[in-house]
Design a protein around this motif. Structure first.
Motif, PDB file in Angstrom:
ATOM      1  N   UNK A 121       0.834  -1.210   0.000  1.00 16.89           N
ATOM      2  CA  UNK A 121       0.000   0.000   0.000  1.00 16.89           C
ATOM      3  C   UNK A 121       0.868   1.260   0.000  1.00 16.89           C
ATOM      4  N   UNK A 122       1.997   1.191   0.707  1.00 15.71           N
ATOM      5  CA  UNK A 122       2.840   2.388   0.852  1.00 15.71           C
ATOM      6  C   UNK A 122       3.437   2.834  -0.479  1.00 15.71           C
ATOM      7  N   UNK A 123       3.483   1.929  -1.461  1.00 16.97           N
ATOM      8  CA  UNK A 123       4.041   2.317  -2.768  1.00 16.97           C
ATOM      9  C   UNK A 123       2.980   2.858  -3.721  1.00 16.97           C
ATOM     10  N   UNK A 124       1.727   2.899  -3.280  1.00 13.13           N
ATOM     11  CA  UNK A 124       0.680   3.443  -4.147  1.00 13.13           C
ATOM     12  C   UNK A 124       0.519   4.945  -3.877  1.00 13.13           C
ATOM     13  N   UNK A 132       0.106   9.598   1.433  1.00 11.81           N
ATOM     14  CA  UNK A 132      -0.220   8.223   1.812  1.00 11.81           C
ATOM     15  C   UNK A 132       0.433   8.008   3.183  1.00 11.81           C
ATOM     16  N   UNK A 133      -0.377   7.911   4.223  1.00 12.80           N
ATOM     17  CA  UNK A 133       0.184   7.825   5.571  1.00 12.80           C
ATOM     18  C   UNK A 133       0.079   6.390   6.090  1.00 12.80           C
ATOM     19  N   UNK A 134       1.198   5.874   6.570  1.00 10.89           N
ATOM     20  CA  UNK A 134       1.206   4.537   7.163  1.00 10.89           C
ATOM     21  C   UNK A 134       1.553   4.693   8.640  1.00 10.89           C
ATOM     22  N   UNK A 153      11.115   0.093   2.414  1.00 15.53           N
ATOM     23  CA  UNK A 153      10.011   1.030   2.193  1.00 15.53           C
ATOM     24  C   UNK A 153      10.163   2.273   3.061  1.00 15.53           C
ATOM     25  N   UNK A 154      10.720   2.112   4.259  1.00 19.73           N
ATOM     26  CA  UNK A 154      10.917   3.261   5.136  1.00 19.73           C
ATOM     27  C   UNK A 154      12.104   4.094   4.658  1.00 19.73           C
ATOM     28  N   UNK A 155      13.113   3.395   4.145  1.00 20.04           N
ATOM     29  CA  UNK A 155      14.307   4.100   3.697  1.00 20.04           C
ATOM     30  C   UNK A 155      14.060   4.900   2.410  1.00 20.04           C
ATOM     31  N   UNK A 158       7.784   5.936  -1.436  1.00 20.66           N
ATOM     32  CA  UNK A 158       7.238   6.651  -2.582  1.00 20.66           C
ATOM     33  C   UNK A 158       7.192   8.135  -2.224  1.00 20.66           C
ATOM     34  N   UNK A 159       7.219   9.022  -3.247  1.00 23.46           N
ATOM     35  CA  UNK A 159       7.390  10.455  -2.961  1.00 23.46           C
ATOM     36  C   UNK A 159       6.345  11.039  -2.002  1.00 23.46           C
TER      37      UNK A 159
END
Ligand SMILES: [Zn+2]
Length: 400
Positions: A121-124, A132-134, A153-155, A158-159
């Motif tokens: 989801x974090x890459x969408x 996009x908040x996780x 994904x944390x490092x 997505x923008x």
């Protein structure tokens, strides 16, 4: 009411988050206008919120998430993001915003399969064009496996993705994760600030508010519950009688069983309040009328819900036991304070007699060993030792 109003005694953290939310907003505005990124932004993509239980770590993360999603028209006139009223803020605060995903531990760990879904989801891109908040509610419960799943994904998110991790302290989070986050530490709010918020926002009588804030030592949610919930008061009173009941083995075992029974009741009560409603809501979403049958192929969804509810019930029981242990620790800390003639104010003034009696009859060394026994019980629960066994070991160790 701004989104920050739920934070109590955290002026410094609030200031930093509000600044970051303003810069984040400037970034979104610049992108929309096709302009380059503003310079010197305080916005960043990975945050770690830490603070002792009750300091409002998750509340802070959620308030920040809301400010990032704020779509208030006032902002065009110079208003700060995080109005608390617009659809962005509101849905973020109640937990229904489409671009905020919350992931929490199930039992002792954040499951790697949950983490993988979340990473996907974090890459969408965010549906509403903002962020996009996780939100990872229990970052201290990421084990090696689930931590590895999120590392990349944390490092390099997505923008428009922001990771908000919550944990009790920075030491609880794996170094590989925490080194990639900007760290914000919340403090235990002063008793006065908690009492003040109970009076101001919840309309509680000042005297009740102060007693609850003092008894819970600045834990805002527990203080509110204690001040408003008769059952919570009764439960606490029962827990604080335990130190007076551990004279013989029979008394110890009985006290342990009662601690378990009360926690089970708590879990049942929470389940009663939420399970039936959730089940009805899911049925309505599946198009089933009251008493109607499930459409073909939807039994699996229902089963998943039931499994989640069962896990939550178990977690509620453990949380309730944990709370009882916190109260017992507080009781013996008061005993120790009297024995050492410390000047700190007692937390449990309502059971002052019992505290004085035990302080008089025993030694500080004994009290320290008792506090250790309570802490050992908490560790045993974390290691998933059977709750009754853990409680019995503790009450026996508390014996005179
Ligand atoms: Zn807003």
């Amino acid at each position: 009411m701004a989104v920050w109003d739920d934070l109590v005694g955290q002026a410094k953290v609030e200031e930093q988050l509000a600044a970051a939310a303003r810069d984040a907003d400037a970034l979104v505005t610049a992108h929309a206008a096709g302009e380059p990124d503003p310079e010197a932004s305080t916005m960043t993509h990975a945050w770690l919120f830490t603070g002792p239980p009750g300091s409002g770590v998750e509340t802070a993360a959620r308030a920040f998430a809301a400010a990032l999603q704020c779509v208030s028209p006032d902002r065009a006139l110079g208003g700060a993001p995080g109005c608390g009223f617009c659809t962005g803020c509101h849905t973020a605060l109640v937990g229904t915003h489409a671009d905020i995903t919350t992931v929490a531990a199930v039992g002792a760990v954040v499951r790697v399969e949950d983490m993988r879904d979340t990473v996907r989801k974090s890459y969408t891109a965010p549906a509403n064009g903002r962020w996009q908040v996780i939100l990872v509610a229990d970052a201290e419960r990421l084990n090696e496996k689930s931590a590895n799943a999120v590392l990349k994904a944390v490092e390099e998110p997505a923008p428009r993705t922001v990771w908000l991790l919550c944990a009790p302290s920075i030491e609880d989070v794996l170094p590989t994760i925490r080194s990639r986050c900007r760290h914000l530490n919340l403090r235990t709010p002063p008793v006065e600030a908690v009492a003040d918020v109970l009076v101001r926002r919840d309309g509680i009588e000042p005297e009740t508010a102060h007693a609850a804030a003092r008894a819970t030592q600045g834990h805002i949610d527990r203080a509110r519950r204690l001040a408003t919930d008769e059952r919570a008061r009764a439960r606490r009173a029962a827990v604080l009688k335990v130190p007076l009941r551990v004279h013989d083995v029979g008394g110890c075992l009985k006290a342990a069983q009662e601690l378990i029974d009360t926690a089970t009741e708590d879990a049942n009560q929470v389940a009663e309040e939420t399970d039936a409603r959730e089940t009805e809501e899911l049925k309505a979403a599946l198009g089933v009328g009251p008493g109607g049958r499930l459409p073909r192929g939807t039994a699996g969804v229902m089963k998943d819900l039931e499994a989640d509810q069962k896990r939550r019930k178990k977690r509620t029981q453990i949380d309730s036991l944990d709370l009882a242990l916190t109260e017992l620790t507080g009781f013996y800390r008061d005993v120790l304070a009297l024995q050492l003639r410390s000047r700190t104010a007692l937390a449990n003034t309502d059971v002052r007699d019992a505290i004085e009696r035990i302080a008089h009859d025993t030694t500080p060394e004994r009290t320290l060993r008792r506090i250790e026994a309570v802490l050992a019980c908490r560790e045993a629960l974390e290691r998933q030792v059977a709750p009754l066994l853990a409680m019995e070991a503790m009450t026996l160790a508390l014996r005179d």
